[in-house]
Design a protein around this motif. Structure first.
Motif, mmCIF file in Angstrom:
data_model
loop_
_atom_site.group_PDB
_atom_site.id
_atom_site.type_symbol
_atom_site.label_atom_id
_atom_site.label_comp_id
_atom_site.label_asym_id
_atom_site.label_seq_id
_atom_site.Cartn_x
_atom_site.Cartn_y
_atom_site.Cartn_z
ATOM 1 N N HIS A 41 6.034 16.047 -1.001
ATOM 2 C CA HIS A 41 4.632 15.644 -1.734
ATOM 3 C C HIS A 41 3.985 14.348 -0.957
ATOM 4 N N ASP A 100 0.784 -1.372 -0.081
ATOM 5 C CA ASP A 100 0.143 0.071 -0.069
ATOM 6 C C ASP A 100 0.784 1.370 -0.168
ATOM 7 N N ALA A 117 5.693 9.228 -10.688
ATOM 8 C CA ALA A 117 4.917 8.037 -10.161
ATOM 9 C C ALA A 117 5.173 6.902 -11.204
ATOM 10 N N ARG A 118 5.362 7.465 -12.732
ATOM 11 C CA ARG A 118 5.630 6.161 -13.524
ATOM 12 C C ARG A 118 6.825 5.676 -13.441
ATOM 13 N N ALA A 136 2.685 6.600 -5.047
ATOM 14 C CA ALA A 136 2.681 6.808 -6.508
ATOM 15 C C ALA A 136 1.563 7.585 -6.481
ATOM 16 N N ARG A 137 0.472 8.019 -5.715
ATOM 17 C CA ARG A 137 -0.671 8.595 -5.897
ATOM 18 C C ARG A 137 -0.409 10.080 -5.555
ATOM 19 N N CYS A 138 0.554 10.263 -4.541
ATOM 20 C CA CYS A 138 1.101 11.563 -4.137
ATOM 21 C C CYS A 138 1.909 12.328 -4.977
ATOM 22 N N ARG A 163 3.660 1.823 -1.453
ATOM 23 C CA ARG A 163 4.037 2.161 -2.999
ATOM 24 C C ARG A 163 2.954 2.671 -3.599
ATOM 25 N N VAL A 164 1.645 1.959 -3.524
ATOM 26 C CA VAL A 164 0.364 2.673 -4.155
ATOM 27 C C VAL A 164 0.359 4.142 -3.792
ATOM 28 N N ASP A 165 0.191 4.349 -2.411
ATOM 29 C CA ASP A 165 -0.159 5.700 -1.839
ATOM 30 C C ASP A 165 1.060 6.662 -2.265
ATOM 31 N N LEU A 208 2.310 12.583 -11.934
ATOM 32 C CA LEU A 208 2.294 11.565 -12.898
ATOM 33 C C LEU A 208 3.788 11.101 -13.422
ATOM 34 N N THR A 216 6.440 3.513 -10.597
ATOM 35 C CA THR A 216 5.861 2.039 -10.387
ATOM 36 C C THR A 216 6.240 1.031 -11.583
#
Length: 147
Positions: A117, A56, A70-71, A62-64, A58-60, A67, A74
């Motif tokens: 961030h 989670d 985050a790319r 990336a959301r912050c 990692r996902v959270d 883009l 991920t």
């Protein structure tokens, strides 16, 4: 002539304002002479973090992030054996061909922007998920419980 359509498309699309601001923060924090050098540091460090961070957090994270950042994070497949903070620095230095000191500098500069961030709560969760030695890289005290 064969071209990679993804590369062409990426170069045509302007970077988001949030990503530009992130790069400027990294450039300022790291005292890099150019935006390109700051972006190189961002890409190397986030790719390395992407190989270490799972779940989670990692996902959270990336959301912050913007883009583009985050790319980079991920796109990496997490390693099966997580690295300690010290080994993380060594791994990035080996991959980039930079000295350990330069690599630590790059990591600190990028992690300062990541922290801005993500915020302190998510960074605390990330540090709990990662092996020892990452707190100092994020500019925090590395408090480990006494054995």
């Amino acid at each position: 002539m064969i071209t990679d359509a993804r590369t062409t498309l990426e170069h045509q699309q302007p970077c988001s304002t949030a990503y530009e601001q992130m790069l400027e923060k990294v450039r300022y924090e790291g005292a890099y002479p150019t935006r390109e050098r700051a972006e190189e540091a961002v890409r190397e460090v986030l790719a390395g973090l992407g190989r270490q961070l799972t779940g989670d957090e990692r996902v959270d994270l990336a959301r912050c992030l913007p883009l583009e950042a985050a790319r980079v994070l991920t796109a990496q497949i997490p390693d099966t054996q997580p690295l300690t903070g010290r080994d993380f620095v060594k791994d990035l230095a080996t991959r980039s061909g930079a000295s350990l000191a330069t690599t630590r500098w790059d990591i600190g500069s990028v992690f300062a922007a990541v922290t801005a961030h993500a915020g302190p709560h998510l960074i605390t969760r990330i540090l709990r998920r990662l092996p020892t030695g990452y707190a100092l890289l994020f500019g925090q005290a590395d408090l480990t419980p006494a054995a």
